[in-house]
Design a protein around this motif. Structure first.
Motif, PDB file in Angstrom:
ATOM      1  N   ALA A  87       2.707  -6.624 -13.979  1.00  0.00           N
ATOM      2  CA  ALA A  87       1.689  -7.645 -13.783  1.00  0.00           C
ATOM      3  C   ALA A  87       1.255  -7.601 -12.317  1.00  0.00           C
ATOM      4  N   ASP A  88       0.012  -7.935 -12.051  1.00  0.00           N
ATOM      5  CA  ASP A  88      -0.509  -7.838 -10.694  1.00  0.00           C
ATOM      6  C   ASP A  88       0.091  -8.899  -9.786  1.00  0.00           C
ATOM      7  N   LYS A  89       0.783  -8.460  -8.773  1.00  0.00           N
ATOM      8  CA  LYS A  89       1.276  -9.293  -7.676  1.00  0.00           C
ATOM      9  C   LYS A  89       1.793 -10.652  -8.149  1.00  0.00           C
ATOM     10  N   GLN A  90       2.858 -10.604  -8.915  1.00  0.00           N
ATOM     11  CA  GLN A  90       3.454 -11.817  -9.436  1.00  0.00           C
ATOM     12  C   GLN A  90       4.813 -12.050  -8.799  1.00  0.00           C
ATOM     13  N   VAL A  91       5.778 -12.427  -9.601  1.00  0.00           N
ATOM     14  CA  VAL A  91       7.100 -12.769  -9.111  1.00  0.00           C
ATOM     15  C   VAL A  91       8.152 -11.793  -9.598  1.00  0.00           C
ATOM     16  N   ASN A  92       9.256 -11.740  -8.964  1.00  0.00           N
ATOM     17  CA  ASN A  92      10.471 -11.002  -9.306  1.00  0.00           C
ATOM     18  C   ASN A  92      10.930 -10.171  -8.126  1.00  0.00           C
ATOM     19  N   ALA A  93      10.057  -9.560  -7.373  1.00  0.00           N
ATOM     20  CA  ALA A  93      10.487  -8.704  -6.283  1.00  0.00           C
ATOM     21  C   ALA A  93       9.418  -8.709  -5.196  1.00  0.00           C
ATOM     22  N   ALA A  94       9.807  -9.060  -3.993  1.00  0.00           N
ATOM     23  CA  ALA A  94       8.842  -9.141  -2.893  1.00  0.00           C
ATOM     24  C   ALA A  94       8.729  -7.805  -2.175  1.00  0.00           C
ATOM     25  N   THR A  95       7.527  -7.475  -1.773  1.00  0.00           N
ATOM     26  CA  THR A  95       7.296  -6.299  -0.940  1.00  0.00           C
ATOM     27  C   THR A  95       7.363  -6.734   0.518  1.00  0.00           C
ATOM     28  N   PRO A  96       7.450  -5.803   1.454  1.00  0.00           N
ATOM     29  CA  PRO A  96       7.448  -6.189   2.866  1.00  0.00           C
ATOM     30  C   PRO A  96       6.207  -6.985   3.264  1.00  0.00           C
ATOM     31  N   GLY A  97       5.084  -6.740   2.581  1.00  0.00           N
ATOM     32  CA  GLY A  97       3.849  -7.461   2.881  1.00  0.00           C
ATOM     33  C   GLY A  97       3.786  -8.837   2.258  1.00  0.00           C
TER      34      GLY A  97
ATOM     35  N   ASP B 192       3.835  -9.456  -1.036  1.00  0.00           N
ATOM     36  CA  ASP B 192       3.340  -9.430  -2.408  1.00  0.00           C
ATOM     37  C   ASP B 192       4.525  -9.456  -3.365  1.00  0.00           C
ATOM     38  N   PHE B 193       4.309  -9.973  -4.545  1.00  0.00           N
ATOM     39  CA  PHE B 193       5.345 -10.048  -5.552  1.00  0.00           C
ATOM     40  C   PHE B 193       4.894  -9.311  -6.799  1.00  0.00           C
ATOM     41  N   TYR B 194       5.813  -8.582  -7.404  1.00  0.00           N
ATOM     42  CA  TYR B 194       5.541  -7.836  -8.618  1.00  0.00           C
ATOM     43  C   TYR B 194       6.573  -8.194  -9.670  1.00  0.00           C
ATOM     44  N   MET B 195       6.188  -8.057 -10.920  1.00  0.00           N
ATOM     45  CA  MET B 195       7.113  -8.268 -12.015  1.00  0.00           C
ATOM     46  C   MET B 195       6.680  -7.397 -13.177  1.00  0.00           C
ATOM     47  N   TYR B 196       7.589  -7.154 -14.095  1.00  0.00           N
ATOM     48  CA  TYR B 196       7.240  -6.515 -15.355  1.00  0.00           C
ATOM     49  C   TYR B 196       7.163  -7.589 -16.416  1.00  0.00           C
ATOM     50  N   GLN B 197       6.289  -7.368 -17.371  1.00  0.00           N
ATOM     51  CA  GLN B 197       6.076  -8.319 -18.445  1.00  0.00           C
ATOM     52  C   GLN B 197       6.116  -7.541 -19.752  1.00  0.00           C
TER      53      GLN B 197
ATOM     54  N   GLY C  29      10.377   4.904  -4.537  1.00  0.00           N
ATOM     55  CA  GLY C  29      10.238   4.627  -3.117  1.00  0.00           C
ATOM     56  C   GLY C  29       9.735   3.245  -2.749  1.00  0.00           C
ATOM     57  N   SER C  30       8.976   2.588  -3.597  1.00  0.00           N
ATOM     58  CA  SER C  30       8.469   1.248  -3.299  1.00  0.00           C
ATOM     59  C   SER C  30       7.997   0.590  -4.593  1.00  0.00           C
ATOM     60  N   TYR C  31       7.819  -0.720  -4.541  1.00  0.00           N
ATOM     61  CA  TYR C  31       7.314  -1.437  -5.706  1.00  0.00           C
ATOM     62  C   TYR C  31       5.909  -0.955  -6.060  1.00  0.00           C
ATOM     63  N   GLU C  32       5.103  -0.707  -5.033  1.00  0.00           N
ATOM     64  CA  GLU C  32       3.724  -0.292  -5.248  1.00  0.00           C
ATOM     65  C   GLU C  32       3.637   1.044  -5.974  1.00  0.00           C
ATOM     66  N   CYS C  33       4.642   1.890  -5.833  1.00  0.00           N
ATOM     67  CA  CYS C  33       4.635   3.228  -6.450  1.00  0.00           C
ATOM     68  C   CYS C  33       5.310   3.257  -7.819  1.00  0.00           C
ATOM     69  N   CYS C  34       5.954   2.160  -8.214  1.00  0.00           N
ATOM     70  CA  CYS C  34       6.592   2.117  -9.530  1.00  0.00           C
ATOM     71  C   CYS C  34       5.521   2.226 -10.613  1.00  0.00           C
TER      72      CYS C  34
END
Length: 100
Positions: A23-33, A35-40, A62-67
């Motif tokens: 899901a776009d920039k949600q909750v579960n894991a914060a990036t250094p910037g 932003d938060f990402y989660m799977y749904q 390597g990063s949440y953004e690359c997952c």
């Protein structure tokens, strides 16, 4: 992988495979910037991966953004929890969820 369901009916048979999408920039894991990402789950339910599974993804990509935006995998274990102060302390990555 393992995960804690974020709602819905955890009873009934486990699916042999489940597709999860990022899901776009949600909750579960914060990036250094910040932003938060989660799977749904594909049906819209929130599904929280076990921290070890997430660490494996981060190590590989390597990063949440690359997952990958979508993961299709065999579900090995499902754990349903009721959010309490104790579960907030045990699973800090779920601490943003409201108390039951």
């Amino acid at each position: 992988g393992r995960g804690a369901g974020g709602g819905g009916d955890a009873g009934g048979p486990e699916p042999a495979a489940a597709a999860m999408r990022m899901a776009d920039k949600q909750v579960n894991a914060a990036t250094p910037g910040g932003d938060f990402y989660m799977y749904q789950a594909g049906d819209g339910q929130w599904v929280f991966m076990d921290p070890l599974n997430l660490k494996c993804l981060l190590h590989h990509y390597g990063s949440y953004e690359c997952c990958p935006p979508t993961i299709t995998a065999r579900v090995l274990e499902v754990e349903s929890i009721e959010q309490t102060e104790a579960t907030r302390r045990r699973w800090r990555f779920l601490s943003h969820l409201p108390l039951a």
